[in-house]
Write a protein that holds these residues in place. Sequence first.
Motif, PDB file in Angstrom:
ATOM      1  N   MET A   7       0.843  -1.189   0.000  1.00  0.00           N
ATOM      2  CA  MET A   7       0.000   0.000   0.000  1.00  0.00           C
ATOM      3  C   MET A   7       0.879   1.240   0.000  1.00  0.00           C
ATOM      4  O   MET A   7       1.878   1.315   0.714  1.00  0.00           O
ATOM      5  N   SER A   8       0.497   2.220  -0.828  1.00  0.00           N
ATOM      6  CA  SER A   8       1.207   3.490  -0.903  1.00  0.00           C
ATOM      7  C   SER A   8       0.268   4.610  -0.508  1.00  0.00           C
ATOM      8  O   SER A   8      -0.934   4.561  -0.804  1.00  0.00           O
ATOM      9  N   LYS A   9       0.821   5.630   0.154  1.00  0.00           N
ATOM     10  CA  LYS A   9       0.051   6.846   0.429  1.00  0.00           C
ATOM     11  C   LYS A   9       0.553   7.912  -0.530  1.00  0.00           C
ATOM     12  O   LYS A   9       1.732   8.254  -0.538  1.00  0.00           O
ATOM     13  N   LEU A  10      -0.361   8.454  -1.355  1.00  0.00           N
ATOM     14  CA  LEU A  10       0.035   9.385  -2.415  1.00  0.00           C
ATOM     15  C   LEU A  10      -0.232  10.841  -2.067  1.00  0.00           C
ATOM     16  O   LEU A  10       0.522  11.732  -2.482  1.00  0.00           O
ATOM     17  N   LEU A  11      -1.321  11.101  -1.336  1.00  0.00           N
ATOM     18  CA  LEU A  11      -1.684  12.469  -0.983  1.00  0.00           C
ATOM     19  C   LEU A  11      -2.140  12.532   0.469  1.00  0.00           C
ATOM     20  O   LEU A  11      -2.709  11.560   0.986  1.00  0.00           O
ATOM     21  N   THR A  12      -1.909  13.660   1.117  1.00  0.00           N
ATOM     22  CA  THR A  12      -2.402  13.905   2.471  1.00  0.00           C
ATOM     23  C   THR A  12      -3.145  15.244   2.484  1.00  0.00           C
ATOM     24  O   THR A  12      -3.169  15.962   1.487  1.00  0.00           O
ATOM     25  N   GLY A  13      -3.751  15.577   3.619  1.00  0.00           N
ATOM     26  CA  GLY A  13      -4.464  16.844   3.730  1.00  0.00           C
ATOM     27  C   GLY A  13      -5.734  16.896   2.916  1.00  0.00           C
ATOM     28  O   GLY A  13      -6.187  17.965   2.508  1.00  0.00           O
ATOM     29  N   VAL A  14      -6.354  15.732   2.679  1.00  0.00           N
ATOM     30  CA  VAL A  14      -7.569  15.631   1.876  1.00  0.00           C
ATOM     31  C   VAL A  14      -8.796  15.787   2.777  1.00  0.00           C
ATOM     32  O   VAL A  14      -8.861  15.196   3.866  1.00  0.00           O
ATOM     33  N   SER A  15      -9.778  16.554   2.330  1.00  0.00           N
ATOM     34  CA  SER A  15     -11.007  16.738   3.108  1.00  0.00           C
ATOM     35  C   SER A  15     -12.075  15.708   2.752  1.00  0.00           C
ATOM     36  O   SER A  15     -12.684  15.104   3.632  1.00  0.00           O
ATOM     37  N   CYS A  16     -12.327  15.521   1.471  1.00  0.00           N
ATOM     38  CA  CYS A  16     -13.350  14.562   1.022  1.00  0.00           C
ATOM     39  C   CYS A  16     -12.903  13.946  -0.299  1.00  0.00           C
ATOM     40  O   CYS A  16     -13.171  14.487  -1.369  1.00  0.00           O
ATOM     41  N   SER A  17     -12.208  12.833  -0.220  1.00  0.00           N
ATOM     42  CA  SER A  17     -11.643  12.190  -1.400  1.00  0.00           C
ATOM     43  C   SER A  17     -12.757  11.634  -2.274  1.00  0.00           C
ATOM     44  O   SER A  17     -13.606  10.868  -1.816  1.00  0.00           O
ATOM     45  N   ASN A  18     -12.745  12.037  -3.549  1.00  0.00           N
ATOM     46  CA  ASN A  18     -13.818  11.615  -4.442  1.00  0.00           C
ATOM     47  C   ASN A  18     -13.285  11.172  -5.787  1.00  0.00           C
ATOM     48  O   ASN A  18     -12.402  10.340  -5.857  1.00  0.00           O
ATOM     49  N   GLY A  19     -13.836  11.721  -6.889  1.00  0.00           N
ATOM     50  CA  GLY A  19     -13.606  11.177  -8.212  1.00  0.00           C
ATOM     51  C   GLY A  19     -12.156  10.916  -8.587  1.00  0.00           C
ATOM     52  O   GLY A  19     -11.272  11.727  -8.328  1.00  0.00           O
ATOM     53  N   ILE A  20     -11.936   9.757  -9.205  1.00  0.00           N
ATOM     54  CA  ILE A  20     -10.630   9.366  -9.738  1.00  0.00           C
ATOM     55  C   ILE A  20     -10.861   8.788 -11.134  1.00  0.00           C
ATOM     56  O   ILE A  20     -11.744   7.958 -11.336  1.00  0.00           O
ATOM     57  N   THR A  21     -10.076   9.228 -12.094  1.00  0.00           N
ATOM     58  CA  THR A  21     -10.125   8.623 -13.425  1.00  0.00           C
ATOM     59  C   THR A  21      -8.829   8.929 -14.164  1.00  0.00           C
ATOM     60  O   THR A  21      -7.995   9.701 -13.674  1.00  0.00           O
ATOM     61  N   TRP A  22      -8.663   8.312 -15.337  1.00  0.00           N
ATOM     62  CA  TRP A  22      -7.428   8.448 -16.100  1.00  0.00           C
ATOM     63  C   TRP A  22      -7.731   8.844 -17.538  1.00  0.00           C
ATOM     64  O   TRP A  22      -8.833   8.614 -18.045  1.00  0.00           O
ATOM     65  N   SER A  23      -6.740   9.412 -18.191  1.00  0.00           N
ATOM     66  CA  SER A  23      -6.870   9.723 -19.612  1.00  0.00           C
ATOM     67  C   SER A  23      -6.758   8.438 -20.418  1.00  0.00           C
ATOM     68  O   SER A  23      -6.171   7.443 -19.958  1.00  0.00           O
ATOM     69  N   PRO A  24      -7.314   8.409 -21.631  1.00  0.00           N
ATOM     70  CA  PRO A  24      -7.250   7.184 -22.442  1.00  0.00           C
ATOM     71  C   PRO A  24      -5.830   6.681 -22.682  1.00  0.00           C
ATOM     72  O   PRO A  24      -5.606   5.472 -22.764  1.00  0.00           O
TER      73      PRO A  24
END
Length: 291
Positions: free
Chosen positions: A136-153
Amino acid sequence: MGKAELVLDVKAMLAEGPNWDAENSILQWVDIPAGRIHWYNPSDGSDKYHEIGQFLGAAVQDTRGKMILAAQHGFYRYDPDSRLLEPLADPESHMPSNRFNDGKCDRKGRFWAGTMHMNGDSPTGALYCLHPDLRMSKLLTGVSCSNGITWSPDQRLMYYIDSPTRQIAAFDFDVETGTITNSRTVVEIPSDEGIPDGMTSDMEGNLWVAQWGGWRVSCWNPSTGKRLAVIDVPAALVSSCTFGGSGLDELYITTARMGLDGEQLRKQPGAGGLYRYKAGVRGMPSNRFGD
């Protein structure tokens, strides 16, 4: 501009995390506070669910017939046949007021999921990546409400939403290592249109964003920051969306009824339901966890 149609009047408290299972032509989704994984079959309109006994932010299929969950108390493996729930990792066991929220797998089978304070108003959350070998990796901190994730084609960019910022951030994405760098804002949601929630992308590289409190899903060009289309949803609390159907050209949209009073529910009787919009563009497929 178009309008979404109600296809499942399920009255979920907070429907979220839709994923299209192309192999079985099933839409999988969750009801977060109810702790339920749902399977909706568009061919006959049926919807079944399992309950796991805690808040459930996201659920994805793995490559071995099981599921990987991001729940109130961490990551789990779940067997839908035996209903066995196996703990994998709880990175925030020392933070009982936090829970996992939205999550999604990338093309290499890594499960990205973020956390939030139960009240959604404190930057105590983080973004994690669970690798197929269960590292497991931690990529970001200081997040209030983690939501949408997606990638470019082309998999060179990852997009991410921390809802209170009203922004969509882009990162340079290394698909081989799963690392993200060079954060910048590519879209800003107007303050009178609710807040950005769940998100997906189409094969043209555009972003389809659910707007919580905005009665809509909007399509945005991340290269220009301009809005291309608005899909009206007859429910205020629009939570997420994904592409499904045999041609991956139908946009499935989840909504919520949590916190709405009697008068509000009379005006939006389909709140908490599952909606569909024939988008006319092909979306990116949902990915499974594992190698």
